[in-house]
Design a protein around this motif. Structure first.
Motif, mmCIF file in Angstrom:
data_model
loop_
_atom_site.group_PDB
_atom_site.id
_atom_site.type_symbol
_atom_site.label_atom_id
_atom_site.label_comp_id
_atom_site.label_asym_id
_atom_site.label_seq_id
_atom_site.Cartn_x
_atom_site.Cartn_y
_atom_site.Cartn_z
ATOM 1 N N ARG A 10 0.834 -1.204 0.000
ATOM 2 C CA ARG A 10 0.000 0.000 0.000
ATOM 3 C C ARG A 10 0.866 1.249 0.000
ATOM 4 N N TYR A 11 0.263 2.327 -0.486
ATOM 5 C CA TYR A 11 0.844 3.658 -0.357
ATOM 6 C C TYR A 11 -0.235 4.511 0.280
ATOM 7 N N ALA A 12 0.134 5.234 1.345
ATOM 8 C CA ALA A 12 -0.881 5.920 2.149
ATOM 9 C C ALA A 12 -0.521 7.392 2.360
ATOM 10 N N PRO A 13 -0.735 8.223 1.343
ATOM 11 C CA PRO A 13 -0.396 9.642 1.476
ATOM 12 C C PRO A 13 -1.443 10.414 2.275
ATOM 13 N N SER A 14 -1.011 11.520 2.849
ATOM 14 C CA SER A 14 -1.933 12.468 3.476
ATOM 15 C C SER A 14 -2.225 13.568 2.458
ATOM 16 N N PRO A 15 -3.479 13.815 2.126
ATOM 17 C CA PRO A 15 -3.807 14.810 1.104
ATOM 18 C C PRO A 15 -3.759 16.240 1.651
ATOM 19 N N ALA A 27 6.489 6.088 -2.790
ATOM 20 C CA ALA A 27 5.400 5.435 -3.521
ATOM 21 C C ALA A 27 5.946 4.472 -4.558
ATOM 22 N N LEU A 28 6.992 4.896 -5.276
ATOM 23 C CA LEU A 28 7.605 4.050 -6.299
ATOM 24 C C LEU A 28 8.152 2.765 -5.682
ATOM 25 N N LEU A 29 8.868 2.875 -4.553
ATOM 26 C CA LEU A 29 9.445 1.694 -3.914
ATOM 27 C C LEU A 29 8.357 0.747 -3.398
ATOM 28 N N ALA A 30 7.294 1.318 -2.820
ATOM 29 C CA ALA A 30 6.205 0.482 -2.316
ATOM 30 C C ALA A 30 5.516 -0.245 -3.467
ATOM 31 N N TRP A 31 5.291 0.466 -4.563
ATOM 32 C CA TRP A 31 4.641 -0.130 -5.736
ATOM 33 C C TRP A 31 5.519 -1.217 -6.352
ATOM 34 N N LEU A 32 6.803 -0.915 -6.530
ATOM 35 C CA LEU A 32 7.724 -1.889 -7.106
ATOM 36 C C LEU A 32 7.755 -3.172 -6.284
ATOM 37 N N ARG A 40 -1.075 -7.355 -4.890
ATOM 38 C CA ARG A 40 -2.036 -6.265 -5.003
ATOM 39 C C ARG A 40 -1.441 -5.006 -4.404
ATOM 40 N N PHE A 41 -1.936 -3.853 -4.856
ATOM 41 C CA PHE A 41 -1.441 -2.581 -4.362
ATOM 42 C C PHE A 41 -2.621 -1.673 -4.062
ATOM 43 N N ILE A 42 -2.579 -1.063 -2.879
ATOM 44 C CA ILE A 42 -3.686 -0.245 -2.387
ATOM 45 C C ILE A 42 -3.247 1.209 -2.263
ATOM 46 N N LEU A 43 -4.107 2.116 -2.668
ATOM 47 C CA LEU A 43 -3.926 3.548 -2.410
ATOM 48 C C LEU A 43 -4.889 3.932 -1.299
ATOM 49 N N ARG A 44 -4.339 4.477 -0.221
ATOM 50 C CA ARG A 44 -5.170 4.859 0.929
ATOM 51 C C ARG A 44 -4.876 6.304 1.311
ATOM 52 N N PHE A 45 -5.887 7.140 1.277
ATOM 53 C CA PHE A 45 -5.717 8.529 1.670
ATOM 54 C C PHE A 45 -5.928 8.659 3.177
ATOM 55 N N GLU A 46 -4.875 9.092 3.875
ATOM 56 C CA GLU A 46 -4.944 9.240 5.332
ATOM 57 C C GLU A 46 -5.277 10.704 5.649
ATOM 58 N N ASP A 47 -6.570 10.943 5.769
ATOM 59 C CA ASP A 47 -7.076 12.317 5.848
ATOM 60 C C ASP A 47 -7.865 12.590 7.128
ATOM 61 N N ILE A 61 -2.813 13.902 -6.318
ATOM 62 C CA ILE A 61 -1.979 12.736 -6.015
ATOM 63 C C ILE A 61 -2.294 11.593 -6.965
ATOM 64 N N ARG A 62 -3.578 11.365 -7.232
ATOM 65 C CA ARG A 62 -3.953 10.306 -8.176
ATOM 66 C C ARG A 62 -3.292 10.543 -9.545
ATOM 67 N N LYS A 63 -3.397 11.777 -10.033
ATOM 68 C CA LYS A 63 -2.832 12.097 -11.348
ATOM 69 C C LYS A 63 -1.312 11.949 -11.348
ATOM 70 N N ASP A 64 -0.671 12.359 -10.255
ATOM 71 C CA ASP A 64 0.787 12.238 -10.173
ATOM 72 C C ASP A 64 1.224 10.776 -10.230
ATOM 73 N N LEU A 65 0.546 9.924 -9.474
ATOM 74 C CA LEU A 65 0.903 8.503 -9.458
ATOM 75 C C LEU A 65 0.707 7.880 -10.843
ATOM 76 N N GLU A 66 -0.420 8.185 -11.473
ATOM 77 C CA GLU A 66 -0.679 7.647 -12.810
ATOM 78 C C GLU A 66 0.356 8.151 -13.808
ATOM 79 N N TRP A 67 0.735 9.415 -13.695
ATOM 80 C CA TRP A 67 1.729 10.008 -14.588
ATOM 81 C C TRP A 67 3.082 9.308 -14.454
ATOM 82 N N LEU A 68 3.420 8.913 -13.224
ATOM 83 C CA LEU A 68 4.678 8.209 -12.982
ATOM 84 C C LEU A 68 4.621 6.736 -13.383
ATOM 85 N N GLY A 69 3.445 6.265 -13.754
ATOM 86 C CA GLY A 69 3.304 4.881 -14.183
ATOM 87 C C GLY A 69 2.899 3.922 -13.092
#
Length: 296
Positions: A10-15, A27-32, A40-47, A61-69
């Motif tokens: 998982r990757y759990a950013p604070s928005p 995020a890249l290291l967690a995804w890799l 499986r990979f989870i995106l969790r917003f810690e808000d 954040i969603r767009k940034d992650l998608e842009w990075l692949g």
């Protein structure tokens, strides 16, 4: 993604604003690490801290992650899961506290130069009726040992080195430690790859996992990204924004390459996140430590 794989990352950013390069590298290291194992990979917003949330940040954040692949299989938002944290909170031995930060500074101790240890003032004495109430966990007298794949072993006596810590703030917001334990358990997270700044807080999360009967994931605490002066990259000190790079039509593969080079892993030219899946960076095992050593 292999639906039968037992691996869940998982990757759990604070928005709280735009993603900077330090966030992106974690995020890249967690995804890799998850994808390289077919997991499986989870995106969790810690808000949970609504005072710091910026509504635009979720989509940014969603767009940034998608842009990075980087892709993900599930998305969760903590502020929509409050009832789950309340259920867990009710299972724990907690007590109300009206101590101010000043009160704690005057009465608490800090062994070995560490953080202040709450002395249990409100457990032993009377509450101050004119103050808002937070709720602390009456921490069991446990010695917790965490085995981190990169940072090594950390052992803490929670009662003497941490003290009774807050699980619900005086504004009603649930603490990060409780929410992250509940979420990781219910989402079946098996691999936690996150910044090294959270390493020392891990024993209190493991203690909550044990008391609540949750499984304990494996941990990899990766180094924080610093600028050329050795200052940690963060929003508050003007770290570069991934969205700015994206909006300026930068090549995302060039950014991924820069992130990998910042860990001491050299790549010829540019490389995509998916092309890195077969690299040592994705394994986060002993062979990865040589790249960590060069980045610290």
């Amino acid at each position: 993604m292999n639906v039968d794989s037992p691996v869940v990352g998982r990757y759990a950013p604070s928005p709280t604003g735009n993603m900077h390069l330090g966030n992106a590298r974690t995020a890249l290291l967690a995804w890799l690490h998850a994808r390289a194992q077919g997991g499986r990979f989870i995106l969790r917003f810690e808000d949970l801290d609504h005072t710091r949330v910026r509504p635009f940040a979720y989509d940014s954040i969603r767009k940034d992650l998608e842009w990075l692949g980087l892709d993900w299989d599930e998305e969760h938002i903590q502020s929509e899961r409050l009832h789950l944290y309340e259920e867990a909170f009710q299972k724990l031995d907690t007590y109300p506290c009206t101590c101010s930060r000043k009160d704690i500074l005057e009465s608490a101790s800090a062994p070995h130069g560490a953080e202040l240890v709450y002395p249990g003032t409100c457990l032993q004495g009377e509450l101050k009726p004119d103050r808002p109430v937070s709720w602390r966990w009456n921490v069991p007298d446990l010695i917790i040992t965490v085995q981190d794949h990169l940072m090594g072993t950390l052992t803490q006596n929670l009662k003497s080195e941490v003290g009774d810590f807050v699980l619900k703030r005086n504004d009603g917001v649930f603490a990060y430690h409780l929410a992250v334990v509940v979420d990781d358990a219910l989402m079946g997270v098996t691999e936690v790859v996150r910044g090294a700044d959270l390493f020392t807080a891990t024993p209190r999360q493991v203690a909550l996992q044990q008391v609540l009967g949750c499984s304990v994931p494996e941990y990899w605490h990766v180094p924080l990204m610093a600028d050329f002066q050795g200052v940690r990259l963060a929003k508050r000190n003007g770290a570069p924004s991934v969205s700015d790079l994206r909006n300026n039509n930068m090549n995302p593969h060039a950014i991924v390459s820069q992130l990998t080079k910042s860990l001491g892993y050299d790549v010829p030219g540019t490389i995509s996140a998916r092309e890195l899946l077969s690299s040592p960076l994705a394994k986060l095992d002993n062979s990865y430590k040589k790249f960590l050593d060069s980045s610290l």
